[in-house]
Write a protein that holds these residues in place. Structure first.
Motif, PDB file in Angstrom:
ATOM      1  N   LEU A  29       0.739  -0.742   0.079  1.00 57.31           N
ATOM      2  CA  LEU A  29       0.368  -0.112  -0.029  1.00 57.31           C
ATOM      3  C   LEU A  29       0.934   1.354  -0.046  1.00 57.31           C
ATOM      4  N   ALA A  44      -7.034   0.278  -4.264  1.00 56.72           N
ATOM      5  CA  ALA A  44      -6.009  -0.146  -4.130  1.00 56.72           C
ATOM      6  C   ALA A  44      -6.230  -1.866  -3.977  1.00 56.72           C
ATOM      7  N   CYS A  55      -7.638  -3.924   2.712  1.00 62.44           N
ATOM      8  CA  CYS A  55      -6.850  -2.999   2.107  1.00 62.44           C
ATOM      9  C   CYS A  55      -7.009  -2.102   2.945  1.00 62.44           C
TER      10      CYS A  55
END
Length: 192
Positions: A29, A44, A55
């Motif tokens: 990330l 993401a 995420c």
């Protein structure tokens, strides 16, 4: 409560101390945020191949520990995140403001560029990397850093304002490291 909150893993054993443990999803990330600027949990998840709940959970953990923050947005359910913006430029050189995390992401992005640049469109297969050594006072070093920041200022709003980007614009890493070269030492003694 959002769908992402419902889908987030239940992590009762999370270490709430100041230091956040390294984790593959969090590392991915941070790398993604360094590359694209802002992402939502859903974006993401699509890019990284994880669930949006996973995420979302890790984005919140990174925010809780001060690595990222919510990016400005116009409301709605989408919750974009970005790397934590630092204090005003006058507060010190980029290394002090972003720390080891940013330098590691910069180095990793550079290495990825070196290994994958042949896959880029032909007009993007070059870079403008350079380095120099200059003898400066601390004040001169700060003035040079300020000149660089001012030169980049007209382009900074494009991260939050995609419509301000000209056709063909892509994210480009702009990395400047100004630091004094220290003498080499052997067994703690200066060689000079």
């Amino acid at each position: 409560m959002t769908e992402d909150d419902l889908n987030a893993p239940n992590d009762q054993t999370f270490d709430t101390s100041e230091e956040l443990r390294e984790h593959d999803v969090r590392t991915a990330l941070l790398d993604l945020l360094a590359e694209v600027g802002t992402v939502t949990a859903t974006e993401a998840a699509t890019r990284l191949g994880h669930s949006s709940g996973l995420c979302s959970f890790h984005l919140r953990q990174l925010a809780r520990h001060g690595y990222i923050e919510e990016a400005p947005h116009s409301g709605g359910r989408a919750r974009p995140w970005r790397l934590k913006q630092s204090a005003p430029a006058a507060d010190g050189p980029i290394e002090e403001r972003f720390g080891d995390l940013a330098r590691g992401l910069e180095d990793e992005s550079w290495q990825r560029w070196l290994t994958q640049r042949d896959e880029a469109p032909s007009e993007w297969r070059h870079d403008e990397a350079f380095s120099a050594v200059a003898y400066l006072t601390p004040e001169e070093m700060s003035r040079i850093a300020d000149v660089i920041r001012r030169a980049l200022a007209p382009y900074q709003d494009r991260e939050q304002r995609p419509l301000a980007r000209p056709d063909g614009a892509r994210p480009v890493a702009l990395i400047t490291r100004l630091f004094p070269l220290l003498p080499h030492t052997t067994d703690g003694a200066d060689q000079g």
